[in-house]
Design a protein around this motif. Sequence first.
Motif, PDB file in Angstrom:
ATOM      1  N   GLY A 184      12.512  36.570   2.769  1.00  0.00           N
ATOM      2  CA  GLY A 184      13.093  36.657   1.435  1.00  0.00           C
ATOM      3  C   GLY A 184      12.765  37.989   0.807  1.00  0.00           C
ATOM      4  N   LEU A 211      19.426  27.675  -2.194  1.00  0.00           N
ATOM      5  CA  LEU A 211      18.066  28.138  -1.896  1.00  0.00           C
ATOM      6  C   LEU A 211      17.243  27.088  -1.158  1.00  0.00           C
ATOM      7  CD1 LEU A 211      17.150  29.846  -5.300  1.00  0.00           C
ATOM      8  CD2 LEU A 211      18.138  30.898  -3.254  1.00  0.00           C
ATOM      9  N   THR A 218      11.246  29.912  -4.062  1.00  0.00           N
ATOM     10  CA  THR A 218      11.893  30.984  -3.299  1.00  0.00           C
ATOM     11  C   THR A 218      11.270  32.336  -3.616  1.00  0.00           C
ATOM     12  OG1 THR A 218      13.972  29.747  -3.260  1.00  0.00           O
ATOM     13  CG2 THR A 218      14.096  32.115  -2.816  1.00  0.00           C
TER      14      THR A 218
END
Length: 341
Positions: A184, A211, A218
Motif C-alpha cells: 500500500g 479496500l 488500510t
Amino acid sequence: MDYKKAGVDIEAGYKAVSLMKEHIASTMRPEVLTDIGGFSGAFSIKKFVGMEEPTLVSGTDGVGTKLKIAFLLDKHNTIGIDCVAMCVNDIACAGGEPLFFLDYVACGKNEPEKIAKIVSGVAEGCRQSGAALIGGETAEMPGFYPVDEYDLAGFSVGIVDKKDMITGKELVPGDVLVGMASSGIHSNGYSLVRQVFSMNTEALNRTYESLSGTLGETLLTPTKIYVKALRAIKDSGVKIKACSHITGGGFYENIPRMLKDGTHAVIEKGSFAIPPIFGMLAKDGNVSEEAMYNTYNMGVGMVTAVDKADVDETVAAIRSAGEVPYVLGEIVDGEKGITIK
C-alpha cells in the motif's frame, strides 16, 4: 520539586524497559554480545572475516506523519515495522544484510504499555529482516511533545562484501526491470494523505468494499520488508545489477537513483497492479497522475534490474520469498531518467 513533578517519570521508564525485553529478546542473533539495558550494544563481526572486503552499509529514517493516524486510532503495535522497513530496505537495496537496529522513541509522557507496543512492532520488523534489536532510547520530553504523542526513528547497520554491492555500474540497455508489490502507501506521502481524507475516527473507521476493510486499517498497513526477497534473488545465482527502494518521491525520483549515466528506465503502466487506496487518493484529492507517481510507490515497493536471461529465475525467487513480482519494463539508451507509458 523533583523530576517526576517536572514531568519525567523515571519509574515509568524502568517499567517500559521491562515490558519491552521480551520483544527485544526475540530478535537476538548469535553475534550480539550485550544484554539490553547497557550503555551501548555490541555486535561481533568475526563471522564475516571470510569476506574479501567486508563493507558496512547503514540506513536511518523515521515513520513521518503516518504516526498521526496511529495516534487517532490508538494503534501502536505495527508502526515500528514501518520504522525498521524504511532503514533495512535501503540497506538491502545496496546488497547488504541487515545486522542490527537501534530505535529512538521521543514522547510527551512515558506510558510503559504504549511504549512496549511500539517496540513490539520494531521487534517484528527486526524479525522479518533478520536484524537484532540491540539498543535504543526512550526520551520523555514533557512540554516538547503533547502528552499523547511521540516520534519514532531508527538506525540500522548491515554488511556486504564489496564485490557484491549493488551499484548500477553494470547496467546496460536491454536489462529488464523486475519489481515487487508494495503493501500500500508504506510510509511516505502521509502529509498529502491527511489533507485528502478527513482525519477523525469516524472517517478512519469507515469500511470500504474496495479496500476490504476500513480506511484507517488500510492507511496503517505496515511497509513491506524486502530483505528476504532480495536475498532469495542473490541465493538463486542471479546478479542484481541495480536496485531502487520506492519511497518518498515515488517513481520519478527513486528509479533514476539506480541508473548510471546513459541509461533510461521505461515502465509499462499495465505491468503491475495499483492498490485501490491510490485511486481513492487521486480521485478524492484531485491529484494528477504525474503527481501520484512522483509521490507514491503506486503498488511497487522495490525495483530491481537484471539481465534479460535472468528474468524467470528472478520472478521465481521473489515468489519463493512470499512476495509478488512484476516485470515492469526495461533499460534503454538515453538520458538518465524514467518514462512511464
